[in-house]
Scaffold this motif. Structure first.
Motif, PDB file in Angstrom:
ATOM      1  N   ARG A  97       0.569  -1.285  -0.272  1.00  0.00           N
ATOM      2  CA  ARG A  97      -0.600   0.359  -0.534  1.00  0.00           C
ATOM      3  C   ARG A  97       0.456   1.116   0.096  1.00  0.00           C
ATOM      4  NH1 ARG A  97      -4.946  -1.258   4.294  1.00  0.00           N
ATOM      5  NH2 ARG A  97      -5.970  -2.969   3.171  1.00  0.00           N
ATOM      6  N   VAL A  98       1.333   1.379   1.045  1.00  0.00           N
ATOM      7  CA  VAL A  98       3.125   2.230   0.485  1.00  0.00           C
ATOM      8  C   VAL A  98       3.350   2.639  -0.811  1.00  0.00           C
ATOM      9  CG1 VAL A  98       5.303   3.065   2.080  1.00  0.00           C
ATOM     10  CG2 VAL A  98       3.352   1.841   3.411  1.00  0.00           C
ATOM     11  N   ARG A  99       3.595   1.491  -1.294  1.00  0.00           N
ATOM     12  CA  ARG A  99       4.446   1.882  -2.893  1.00  0.00           C
ATOM     13  C   ARG A  99       3.437   2.500  -3.744  1.00  0.00           C
ATOM     14  NH1 ARG A  99       7.129  -3.260  -1.547  1.00  0.00           N
ATOM     15  NH2 ARG A  99       5.145  -4.403  -3.064  1.00  0.00           N
ATOM     16  N   ARG A 100       2.060   1.760  -3.453  1.00  0.00           N
ATOM     17  CA  ARG A 100       0.881   2.345  -4.453  1.00  0.00           C
ATOM     18  C   ARG A 100       0.631   3.699  -4.313  1.00  0.00           C
ATOM     19  NH1 ARG A 100      -4.768  -0.496  -3.488  1.00  0.00           N
ATOM     20  NH2 ARG A 100      -4.453   1.053  -1.385  1.00  0.00           N
ATOM     21  N   VAL A 101       0.900   4.024  -3.158  1.00  0.00           N
ATOM     22  CA  VAL A 101       0.496   5.272  -2.808  1.00  0.00           C
ATOM     23  C   VAL A 101       1.484   6.318  -2.995  1.00  0.00           C
ATOM     24  CG1 VAL A 101       0.279   7.196  -0.815  1.00  0.00           C
ATOM     25  CG2 VAL A 101      -1.381   5.229  -0.979  1.00  0.00           C
ATOM     26  N   ARG A 102       2.718   5.711  -2.683  1.00  0.00           N
ATOM     27  CA  ARG A 102       4.615   6.511  -3.535  1.00  0.00           C
ATOM     28  C   ARG A 102       3.784   6.901  -4.631  1.00  0.00           C
ATOM     29  NH1 ARG A 102       9.930   4.451  -3.915  1.00  0.00           N
ATOM     30  NH2 ARG A 102      11.127   5.865  -4.038  1.00  0.00           N
ATOM     31  N   THR A 103       3.439   6.087  -5.780  1.00  0.00           N
ATOM     32  CA  THR A 103       3.508   5.901  -7.040  1.00  0.00           C
ATOM     33  C   THR A 103       2.909   7.066  -7.491  1.00  0.00           C
ATOM     34  OG1 THR A 103       4.008   3.642  -7.191  1.00  0.00           O
ATOM     35  CG2 THR A 103       3.419   4.764  -9.506  1.00  0.00           C
ATOM     36  N   GLN A 104       1.164   6.947  -7.011  1.00  0.00           N
ATOM     37  CA  GLN A 104       0.267   7.953  -7.172  1.00  0.00           C
ATOM     38  C   GLN A 104       0.561   9.672  -6.777  1.00  0.00           C
ATOM     39  OE1 GLN A 104      -3.047   6.332  -5.458  1.00  0.00           O
ATOM     40  NE2 GLN A 104      -3.280   4.868  -6.334  1.00  0.00           N
ATOM     41  N   VAL A 105       1.358   9.306  -5.451  1.00  0.00           N
ATOM     42  CA  VAL A 105       2.103  10.339  -4.713  1.00  0.00           C
ATOM     43  C   VAL A 105       2.714  10.974  -6.233  1.00  0.00           C
ATOM     44  CG1 VAL A 105       3.271  12.007  -3.433  1.00  0.00           C
ATOM     45  CG2 VAL A 105       1.000  10.336  -2.739  1.00  0.00           C
ATOM     46  N   THR A 106       4.222  10.396  -6.810  1.00  0.00           N
ATOM     47  CA  THR A 106       4.370  10.943  -7.367  1.00  0.00           C
ATOM     48  C   THR A 106       3.934  11.646  -9.117  1.00  0.00           C
ATOM     49  OG1 THR A 106       6.288   9.678  -6.756  1.00  0.00           O
ATOM     50  CG2 THR A 106       6.361  10.189  -9.446  1.00  0.00           C
ATOM     51  N   LEU A 107       3.189  10.611  -9.742  1.00  0.00           N
ATOM     52  CA  LEU A 107       2.690  11.066 -10.942  1.00  0.00           C
ATOM     53  C   LEU A 107       1.627  12.616 -10.235  1.00  0.00           C
ATOM     54  CD1 LEU A 107       1.364   7.690 -12.143  1.00  0.00           C
ATOM     55  CD2 LEU A 107       3.360   9.059 -12.735  1.00  0.00           C
ATOM     56  N   ILE A 108       0.792  12.313  -9.341  1.00  0.00           N
ATOM     57  CA  ILE A 108       0.217  13.964  -9.363  1.00  0.00           C
ATOM     58  C   ILE A 108       0.779  14.965  -9.003  1.00  0.00           C
ATOM     59  CG2 ILE A 108      -1.377  14.421  -7.486  1.00  0.00           C
ATOM     60  CD1 ILE A 108      -2.693  12.219  -6.362  1.00  0.00           C
ATOM     61  N   MET A 109       2.278  15.235  -7.881  1.00  0.00           N
ATOM     62  CA  MET A 109       3.032  16.441  -7.956  1.00  0.00           C
ATOM     63  C   MET A 109       3.250  16.321 -10.012  1.00  0.00           C
ATOM     64  SD  MET A 109       3.098  17.407  -5.346  1.00  0.00           S
ATOM     65  CE  MET A 109       4.182  18.494  -6.455  1.00  0.00           C
ATOM     66  N   ARG A 110       3.935  15.207 -10.562  1.00  0.00           N
ATOM     67  CA  ARG A 110       3.872  15.899 -11.996  1.00  0.00           C
ATOM     68  C   ARG A 110       3.188  16.254 -12.770  1.00  0.00           C
ATOM     69  NH1 ARG A 110       9.137  13.913 -13.533  1.00  0.00           N
ATOM     70  NH2 ARG A 110       9.784  11.634 -11.926  1.00  0.00           N
ATOM     71  N   ILE A 111       1.786  15.853 -12.655  1.00  0.00           N
ATOM     72  CA  ILE A 111       0.464  16.254 -13.167  1.00  0.00           C
ATOM     73  C   ILE A 111       0.053  17.627 -12.380  1.00  0.00           C
ATOM     74  CG2 ILE A 111      -1.674  16.201 -13.144  1.00  0.00           C
ATOM     75  CD1 ILE A 111      -1.741  12.861 -13.328  1.00  0.00           C
ATOM     76  N   VAL A 112       0.264  18.365 -11.366  1.00  0.00           N
ATOM     77  CA  VAL A 112       0.360  19.629 -10.578  1.00  0.00           C
ATOM     78  C   VAL A 112       1.599  20.228 -11.991  1.00  0.00           C
ATOM     79  CG1 VAL A 112       0.363  20.859  -8.404  1.00  0.00           C
ATOM     80  CG2 VAL A 112      -1.146  18.485  -8.682  1.00  0.00           C
ATOM     81  N   THR A 113       2.316  20.038 -11.226  1.00  0.00           N
ATOM     82  CA  THR A 113       3.737  20.741 -12.225  1.00  0.00           C
ATOM     83  C   THR A 113       3.092  20.817 -13.293  1.00  0.00           C
ATOM     84  OG1 THR A 113       5.191  19.467 -10.176  1.00  0.00           O
ATOM     85  CG2 THR A 113       5.632  21.237 -12.129  1.00  0.00           C
ATOM     86  N   ALA A 114       2.426  20.299 -14.405  1.00  0.00           N
ATOM     87  CA  ALA A 114       2.511  20.123 -15.419  1.00  0.00           C
ATOM     88  C   ALA A 114       1.291  21.329 -16.100  1.00  0.00           C
ATOM     89  CB  ALA A 114       2.535  19.538 -16.068  1.00  0.00           C
ATOM     90  N   VAL A 115       0.496  20.876 -14.660  1.00  0.00           N
ATOM     91  CA  VAL A 115      -0.875  21.681 -15.401  1.00  0.00           C
ATOM     92  C   VAL A 115      -0.378  23.695 -14.538  1.00  0.00           C
ATOM     93  CG1 VAL A 115      -3.136  22.196 -14.544  1.00  0.00           C
ATOM     94  CG2 VAL A 115      -2.598  20.157 -14.638  1.00  0.00           C
ATOM     95  N   VAL A 116       0.525  23.443 -13.688  1.00  0.00           N
ATOM     96  CA  VAL A 116       0.758  24.908 -13.538  1.00  0.00           C
ATOM     97  C   VAL A 116       1.723  25.757 -14.555  1.00  0.00           C
ATOM     98  CG1 VAL A 116       2.034  26.090 -11.440  1.00  0.00           C
ATOM     99  CG2 VAL A 116       0.023  24.032 -10.754  1.00  0.00           C
ATOM    100  N   ALA A 117       2.472  25.110 -14.507  1.00  0.00           N
ATOM    101  CA  ALA A 117       3.500  25.431 -14.888  1.00  0.00           C
ATOM    102  C   ALA A 117       2.571  25.707 -17.249  1.00  0.00           C
ATOM    103  CB  ALA A 117       4.890  24.592 -15.672  1.00  0.00           C
TER     104      ALA A 117
END
Length: 362
Positions: A120-140
């Motif tokens: 579960r920790v690995r799953r959340v870590r994967t989701q958090v990583t991709l969410i941050m990349r999406i947020v960064t791309a959208v904000v940029a």
């Protein structure tokens, strides 16, 4: 006040105001972190100090620069205002990304500390990583669009582009078909729980651990420390082995080629003795059996279990090494041999015809 003195006065006041505001904000965050040590959010927010100071400094100058009665500045009022506006937009986007990153990482850290299930920790870590990349791309993208809209000439260009958005969309869709496919595959991996950062996988015949997942590619670190970079669409369109799914415990096999005279019962006892002294074996199960035979040898299969892939590899290597050493020392005749001489023929068959009486025992 002399117009020449207004420039350093305004700049100095803006700098002092920015430093004071930044210092107060940092002090408040420190106190909040001391009062709530169970969450790292407040200490993580302190990483936004630089972006907040740049934002405050540019915002203050943007608000008061028109009041400076300096002739060179008044002649370039539009250019200076546009530059300050661009700095405010860029600093705001920078600040939003850092604040979002702090909130997301803090939430992940608290979840990881309170969860004992590594999957579960690995799953959340994967989701958090991709969410941050999406947020960064959208904000940029939003920040870049806001910067472009500050130029009147580009507004006209934007209007003409919107008028032909249908054609451009079709052309872009055809040209970026592969990129868009990887993008959607990244979303599917992040929220479909197919593969996670830290999972042990076998892809294209290579064994390794998933080290990084982005919206377009996935990196696998192999056992010999090589990095295999693959498009994420590979994992949504082809089968692959994920050894971390459904529990991390595993069962492995060790195959040995031996002579037909091998003492299999003694070999089975030796296997149990080896496993009892092997720390990598988890004790769930074991077995040894002859699974195949050829004209020159037999195939002996040993089964061992372990709590994860790393321990399974260690247990298999230990079993293979110690069984071969035991056979070589105690039962060398059991090792596979290649016959290079003719087989001994009994004397009664020496002439090619049996000399035994009909009906006699063989």
């Amino acid at each position: 006040m002399n117009s020449l003195l207004q420039v350093p006065a305004v700049l100095g006041g803006a700098i002092v105001l920015t430093l004071v505001a930044g210092k107060l904000t940092d002090l408040l965050l420190r106190r909040a972190g001391a009062r709530h040590p169970e969450t790292p959010l407040w200490n993580m927010l302190r990483r936004c100090r630089t972006s907040v100071r740049v934002l405050l400094f540019a915002a203050v100058l943007r608000a008061v620069y028109r009041q400076i009665a300096w002739q060179p500045l008044q002649e370039r009022e539009v250019v200076v205002g546009r530059i300050l506006t661009l700095v405010v937009i860029g600093a705001s986007a920078w600040c939003v990304v850092l604040v979002t990153s702090a909130v997301v990482e803090s939430s992940y850290a608290r979840y990881a500390l309170g969860t004992r299930d590594p999957s579960r920790v690995r799953r959340v870590r994967t989701q958090v990583t991709l969410i941050m990349r999406i947020v960064t791309a959208v904000v940029a993208v939003v920040a870049a669009a806001a910067m472009l809209l500050t130029f009147p000439d580009l507004r006209a260009v934007g209007t003409s582009l919107l008028a032909s958005a249908g054609i451009i969309g079709i052309v872009a869709g055809v040209a970026a078909q592969s990129t868009l496919g990887n993008l959607f595959a990244g979303f599917q991996i992040a929220f479909g729980d197919m593969v996670r950062i830290g999972d042990t996988v076998v892809v294209a015949g290579e064994w390794g651990v998933v080290e990084e997942i982005t919206l377009t590619f996935l990196a696998v670190r192999t056992w010999d420390e090589r990095r295999i970079t693959m498009p994420v669409s590979y994992f949504t369109g082809r089968p692959f082995e994920n050894w971390s799914r459904g529990g991390i415990q595993m069962t492995g096999t060790v195959f040995l080629h031996c002579d037909h005279t091998t003492p299999v019962p003694l070999m089975r006892e030796k296997l149990k003795e080896i496993l009892d002294g092997c720390e990598a074996w988890d004790g769930r199960g074991w077995d040894l059996a002859v699974t195949d035979t050829t004209p020159s040898a037999i195939v002996v299969r040993a089964i061992v279990t372990a709590k994860d892939a790393d321990d399974l590899w260690t247990a298999r290597c230990a079993v293979r090494e110690q069984l071969v050493a035991w056979l070589a020392e105690k039962h060398p005749y059991a090792l596979p041999r290649v016959s290079t001489s003719a087989a001994a023929v009994p004397s009664e068959y020496a002439d090619g015809v049996s000399k035994r009486a009909p009906g006699s025992d063989a």
